[in-house]
Design a protein around this motif. Sequence first.
Motif, mmCIF file in Angstrom:
data_model
loop_
_atom_site.group_PDB
_atom_site.id
_atom_site.type_symbol
_atom_site.label_atom_id
_atom_site.label_comp_id
_atom_site.label_asym_id
_atom_site.label_seq_id
_atom_site.Cartn_x
_atom_site.Cartn_y
_atom_site.Cartn_z
ATOM 1 N N LYS A 22 -7.036 3.373 -3.603
ATOM 2 C CA LYS A 22 -6.468 3.028 -2.285
ATOM 3 C C LYS A 22 -4.953 2.844 -2.361
ATOM 4 N N GLU A 23 -4.398 2.914 -3.591
ATOM 5 C CA GLU A 23 -2.971 2.618 -3.805
ATOM 6 C C GLU A 23 -2.619 1.253 -3.190
ATOM 7 N N LEU A 24 -3.471 0.286 -3.473
ATOM 8 C CA LEU A 24 -3.376 -1.050 -2.888
ATOM 9 C C LEU A 24 -3.077 -2.079 -3.987
ATOM 10 N N ILE A 25 -2.081 -2.929 -3.746
ATOM 11 C CA ILE A 25 -1.706 -3.978 -4.699
ATOM 12 C C ILE A 25 -1.676 -5.305 -3.947
ATOM 13 N N ILE A 48 -9.079 -8.054 2.808
ATOM 14 C CA ILE A 48 -7.911 -7.171 2.712
ATOM 15 C C ILE A 48 -8.353 -5.719 2.499
ATOM 16 N N HIS A 49 -9.303 -5.539 1.586
ATOM 17 C CA HIS A 49 -9.757 -4.183 1.277
ATOM 18 C C HIS A 49 -10.398 -3.542 2.514
ATOM 19 N N ALA A 50 -11.172 -4.320 3.230
ATOM 20 C CA ALA A 50 -11.822 -3.801 4.460
ATOM 21 C C ALA A 50 -10.775 -3.360 5.483
ATOM 22 N N HIS A 51 -9.676 -4.102 5.578
ATOM 23 C CA HIS A 51 -8.617 -3.751 6.518
ATOM 24 C C HIS A 51 -8.031 -2.375 6.233
ATOM 25 N N PHE A 52 -7.905 -2.039 4.942
ATOM 26 C CA PHE A 52 -7.310 -0.764 4.582
ATOM 27 C C PHE A 52 -8.356 0.352 4.434
ATOM 28 N N THR A 53 -9.624 0.002 4.606
ATOM 29 C CA THR A 53 -10.696 1.007 4.521
ATOM 30 C C THR A 53 -11.116 1.462 5.913
ATOM 31 N N ASN A 54 -11.118 0.508 6.842
ATOM 32 C CA ASN A 54 -11.567 0.831 8.215
ATOM 33 C C ASN A 54 -10.570 1.714 8.949
ATOM 34 N N GLN A 62 0.840 -1.192 0.000
ATOM 35 C CA GLN A 62 0.000 0.000 0.000
ATOM 36 C C GLN A 62 0.873 1.239 0.000
ATOM 37 N N LYS A 63 0.497 2.169 -0.882
ATOM 38 C CA LYS A 63 1.204 3.452 -1.011
ATOM 39 C C LYS A 63 2.706 3.244 -1.186
ATOM 40 N N GLY A 64 3.054 2.246 -2.010
ATOM 41 C CA GLY A 64 4.453 2.055 -2.382
ATOM 42 C C GLY A 64 5.272 1.203 -1.445
#
Length: 339
Positions: A303-306, A333-339, A26-28
């Motif tokens: 989200k800059e998420l890979i 995974i997406h929920a983890h970086f959204t919450n 995330q974010k590089g």
Amino acid sequence: MVEVDAYLRDLIVKKELPGAVLHVQQKGSTVFHRAYGGFIDSNHQPHTMKTTTRFDIASLTKIMATLPSILWLVDNTPVELDHTIQTYIPEFVHREITIRQALTHMTGLPADLTPPVQRYEKRDVFSEVLNTERIHEPGKIVKYSDLGMILLGAVIEKVSSLPFSTFTKKVLYKPLGLTQTSFHPDQPLQVASTEWTKDRYLQGEVHDEKALHLGGASGSAGLFSTASDVGKFGSYFLYPETQTVLSHDLMRKARNHVAENRGMGFEVWSGKGTTLSCGRGWSAGSFGHTGFTGTSLWIDPQKELIVTFLTNVVQYGRKHNMKHIRPDLHSLIHAHFTN
């Protein structure tokens, strides 16, 4: 990522997956990189999966080898996306089908050859591809097809005068620093094995039957890589300016939605239609691809998420739950970086 880790451990215990490697950026920055389970090699010996294990990435070949090779040719040679395939492969029977249509799976060709290619039979696969009849008018309908990608692999070889495996290594992987990505892996015993065939598990040998008949390196399958290399490749498409091999503008165009959740090479989530394997929670504009052996790469630009998820699920056979596992995992995974 505690929930994600627990979910994957549970899948191994329940024997829904033999093994897997998950790599998340995330974010590089790499924020998660872990291996699970294992595999049984071609000599019937068990191995624990490592984060450095190489996988047969199957159809990720389409976006990690064929797509960038075509983009490079468009930027560095007279090749254009709207040139016909017949321009470079005169034996191809359809004079109207273009390179762009093959990248977007709008050639009108069927998904596969009929009957399907078997591992241990003798067939001239390329000749069959050249002479396959269309089932639709080109440019009208999206129909995912290995055949268009196989033709693009042949275009790349024709224009570059190099074997596909040599071209990709020299022009793409070496300058991009993808040191663990290649066709024909030189250390097959370090590769996660795939399916049982006759008397052993396939290891370091391409799983895809058409790619095998085409010499192990084709435009549709045949590439081997690690989760970190696949993730690094994904980061170049999220941040094109971090590399100098491919045109930044062409890379951005490749990840744009064209039709029916497709871009050029990539699947692209438009926010509508059939849910893609990343699940419905990912942002519109997310792009990626999957592979038959149990592999995937998904990128969410907002989200800059890979997320790179490599498995050897076909070691358990072709009846499995990946169509549920992938969206469940990516939603967690997406929920983890959204919450």
